[in-house]
Design a protein around this motif. Sequence first.
Motif, mmCIF file in Angstrom:
data_model
loop_
_atom_site.group_PDB
_atom_site.id
_atom_site.type_symbol
_atom_site.label_atom_id
_atom_site.label_comp_id
_atom_site.label_asym_id
_atom_site.label_seq_id
_atom_site.Cartn_x
_atom_site.Cartn_y
_atom_site.Cartn_z
ATOM 1 N N GLU A 94 0.837 -1.195 0.000
ATOM 2 C CA GLU A 94 0.000 0.000 0.000
ATOM 3 C C GLU A 94 0.876 1.250 0.000
ATOM 4 N N THR A 95 2.053 1.141 0.629
ATOM 5 C CA THR A 95 3.002 2.255 0.634
ATOM 6 C C THR A 95 3.802 2.302 -0.654
ATOM 7 N N ASN A 96 4.292 1.143 -1.087
ATOM 8 C CA ASN A 96 5.060 1.043 -2.329
ATOM 9 C C ASN A 96 4.776 -0.308 -2.966
ATOM 10 N N PRO A 97 4.024 -0.352 -4.053
ATOM 11 C CA PRO A 97 3.651 -1.636 -4.674
ATOM 12 C C PRO A 97 4.847 -2.470 -5.135
ATOM 13 N N GLN A 98 6.026 -1.841 -5.267
ATOM 14 C CA GLN A 98 7.217 -2.548 -5.732
ATOM 15 C C GLN A 98 8.099 -3.047 -4.588
ATOM 16 N N THR A 99 7.602 -2.993 -3.372
ATOM 17 C CA THR A 99 8.410 -3.379 -2.214
ATOM 18 C C THR A 99 8.829 -4.847 -2.288
ATOM 19 N N LEU A 100 10.111 -5.079 -1.997
ATOM 20 C CA LEU A 100 10.635 -6.442 -1.946
ATOM 21 C C LEU A 100 10.620 -6.946 -0.512
ATOM 22 N N LEU A 101 10.071 -8.143 -0.315
ATOM 23 C CA LEU A 101 10.148 -8.836 0.972
ATOM 24 C C LEU A 101 10.960 -10.109 0.745
ATOM 25 N N LEU A 102 12.221 -10.050 1.135
ATOM 26 C CA LEU A 102 13.145 -11.175 0.984
ATOM 27 C C LEU A 102 13.242 -11.894 2.324
ATOM 28 N N GLY A 103 12.773 -13.121 2.368
ATOM 29 C CA GLY A 103 12.660 -13.827 3.628
ATOM 30 C C GLY A 103 13.822 -14.744 3.933
ATOM 31 N N GLU A 104 14.315 -14.656 5.170
ATOM 32 C CA GLU A 104 15.256 -15.652 5.684
ATOM 33 C C GLU A 104 14.412 -16.747 6.320
ATOM 34 N N ALA A 105 14.211 -17.819 5.577
ATOM 35 C CA ALA A 105 13.359 -18.911 6.040
ATOM 36 C C ALA A 105 13.960 -20.230 5.566
ATOM 37 N N ASN A 106 14.693 -20.858 6.437
ATOM 38 C CA ASN A 106 15.352 -22.128 6.116
ATOM 39 C C ASN A 106 14.367 -23.260 6.370
ATOM 40 N N VAL A 107 13.471 -23.451 5.403
ATOM 41 C CA VAL A 107 12.364 -24.391 5.586
ATOM 42 C C VAL A 107 12.389 -25.448 4.484
ATOM 43 N N SER A 108 11.561 -26.458 4.665
ATOM 44 C CA SER A 108 11.515 -27.565 3.704
ATOM 45 C C SER A 108 10.708 -27.181 2.471
ATOM 46 N N ALA A 109 10.818 -28.012 1.427
ATOM 47 C CA ALA A 109 10.108 -27.744 0.175
ATOM 48 C C ALA A 109 8.597 -27.712 0.372
ATOM 49 N N THR A 110 8.089 -28.575 1.245
ATOM 50 C CA THR A 110 6.640 -28.621 1.460
ATOM 51 C C THR A 110 6.130 -27.400 2.213
ATOM 52 N N GLU A 111 7.014 -26.700 2.916
ATOM 53 C CA GLU A 111 6.608 -25.514 3.686
ATOM 54 C C GLU A 111 6.686 -24.235 2.872
ATOM 55 N N ASN A 112 7.366 -24.259 1.740
ATOM 56 C CA ASN A 112 7.614 -23.022 1.009
ATOM 57 C C ASN A 112 6.338 -22.288 0.629
ATOM 58 N N ILE A 113 5.321 -23.033 0.246
ATOM 59 C CA ILE A 113 4.087 -22.395 -0.185
ATOM 60 C C ILE A 113 3.444 -21.601 0.938
ATOM 61 N N ASP A 114 3.658 -22.021 2.188
ATOM 62 C CA ASP A 114 3.112 -21.277 3.321
ATOM 63 C C ASP A 114 3.764 -19.907 3.453
ATOM 64 N N TYR A 115 5.028 -19.816 3.064
ATOM 65 C CA TYR A 115 5.757 -18.550 3.203
ATOM 66 C C TYR A 115 5.588 -17.659 1.978
ATOM 67 N N PHE A 116 5.566 -18.246 0.797
ATOM 68 C CA PHE A 116 5.266 -17.460 -0.404
ATOM 69 C C PHE A 116 3.787 -17.074 -0.463
ATOM 70 N N GLY A 117 2.928 -17.967 0.018
ATOM 71 C CA GLY A 117 1.490 -17.826 -0.183
ATOM 72 C C GLY A 117 1.102 -18.524 -1.475
ATOM 73 N N GLU A 118 -0.076 -19.121 -1.505
ATOM 74 C CA GLU A 118 -0.491 -19.892 -2.681
ATOM 75 C C GLU A 118 -0.488 -19.057 -3.950
ATOM 76 N N ASP A 119 -0.812 -17.784 -3.818
ATOM 77 C CA ASP A 119 -0.826 -16.890 -4.977
ATOM 78 C C ASP A 119 0.310 -15.869 -4.912
ATOM 79 N N GLY A 120 1.317 -16.161 -4.098
ATOM 80 C CA GLY A 120 2.439 -15.235 -3.967
ATOM 81 C C GLY A 120 2.097 -13.989 -3.185
ATOM 82 N N GLU A 121 1.153 -14.094 -2.238
ATOM 83 C CA GLU A 121 0.663 -12.912 -1.528
ATOM 84 C C GLU A 121 1.406 -12.650 -0.218
#
Length: 575
Positions: free
Chosen positions: A267-294
């Motif tokens: 809402e402040t900047n639509p181009q904002t990058l959120l780079l996550g430090e998340a050392n998680v398994s392949a099955t967990e990745n979708i929870d952090y990205f979000g199903e639609d990348g949200e």
Amino acid sequence: MMQTAFLSRTISFLVLSTFCACTNVSKIKEPQPNMPDTWYRNAVIYNLEVSTFKDSDNDGMGDFNGLRNKLGYLADTLGIDVIWLAPFQPSPQRDDGYDIVDHFAIDPRLGSMAEFAGFIAEAKRRGLRVIMDAVLNHTSIEHPWYQAARSDSTSMYHTWYVWSDTKPKDWDKGMVFPGVQNATWTYDEVAAKYYFHRFYDFQPDLNYENPAVQRKALEILNHWLAAGLDGFRLDAVPFIIDIPRTGSENPEHLFSVLTAIRKTVEETNPQTLLLGEANVSATENIDYFGEDGERLNMMFNFFANQKLFFSLAEQDPEPLSKALEEFKEKPALCQWAFFLRNHDEIDLARLTKRQRQRVYDRFGPETNMQLYERGIRRRLAPMIDNPRLIRMAYSLLFSLPGTPVLRYGEEIGMGDDLTLQERLAVRTPMQWDSSRHGGFTQADEPFRNVINSGEYAYEHINVERQYTDSTSLLYFIRTLVKARKSHPEIGRGNWDIIPTSSNSIFAIRYYDEDKQLITVHNFSETSEQFTFDKSITDGFHIDTVLHNEQPNPNLEDNELEGYGFKWLQLVSNRE
């Protein structure tokens, strides 16, 4: 002299229609439609600490004015796109700035808000974006919030932290720093309660079940976006959103917090990058990205990093290949960030005990090179100690299917100082030239010693010395950055790992509309011949656009010398 990286000579390859049965790689797939484009998909990210980069006022510590004065080096010499800043907020410095006492201010030793604004303005003028470490999981124990929380249980800040009246059964589970850290629950004499701390006991965790804490985190992020930042590297994402009362080792998570963060910053900047430090398994990745990348739009691929070092140790690309395939699925607008080294130890926790020991034996055999019962606290150059392999590893980094992240000093092959505590070994000041203290400062003593002895001393390893040397690592990294920018299909296209006739060769193909690129890397110390299935090259001729310097003239076109590599552009015969 180094052979120019951008050759235009056409070469031919032997091709086979079948492969030896021992080849264990994925089958060739038909190209898919190209992915949506985003600014960060082909950016090159450069990680640094303000305090160790360049001192401008001769107090022995780097500062924002010093960093501003070196933006020409970052933008023009290296050609990077994004600066990732380590924490620069006020801190007691018990964890090198990751123990913050004021999330809205700047450590006065590093500069003023006006000087920060001047740095941001100059970075933008040069076309650079800037992101910062957002340390939202915890505060310093000296933070006014915690001091109010511990001294008064009726204070609003008391519920900002995680407490227990009794000692939890899992008080010593889920530690981030085993071997150094002894507990995750510690008794506070003032509060007469136990408080939760995923990290050191001087870093109490914030309670994200409390909506007030969530609102404050959003306020912090919006504050720095308003100050001109383009995004954040979110520190310790799984721990920000975990719920300690559900267990220290395998807690439940509040993924809705990530959704709220993404919504608010955009809402402040639509181009904002959120780079996550998340050392998680392949099955967990979708929870952090979000199903639609949200949620997060980029994450570090720690799993691939660990498998990469195992592959290098074994001289076998198969572990890396499998890791890339396992983590291939992600939302279309999201991206992986790949790296060789960062500011922490090389985390090998997801390897088996045997695999981890193999990496230790190859790259960190001495006890003082190892850390937290899982990692290696070394920089790449002294750890690998082989110029050809170092170049191959960097060529591989810049050709992996994601965004490359480079650690300051790695471009010149800086060494490490194993006399320093824990991760500080890889956080020594930048080495600019051969003058006193490596040109980092003119003070009598820097706040942290520049490496000044041995083969990695600043007299031998520095920017000035390598800048005009076409055989230097700096020259090579500059070449890689240019090559990567010339081939955006790596970051925004589709890819497949393709079979070759050698188990030591790692080959990956990128395609984006009418562009195709194959990068080929030899993980073996000995020369290897390789061939592709004829279906890959039929209808194309192949141009070599990048290869290791001084290739052996006695080798065949379809042969790579030990730790050799080539980037191959497939050009249609119809053109």
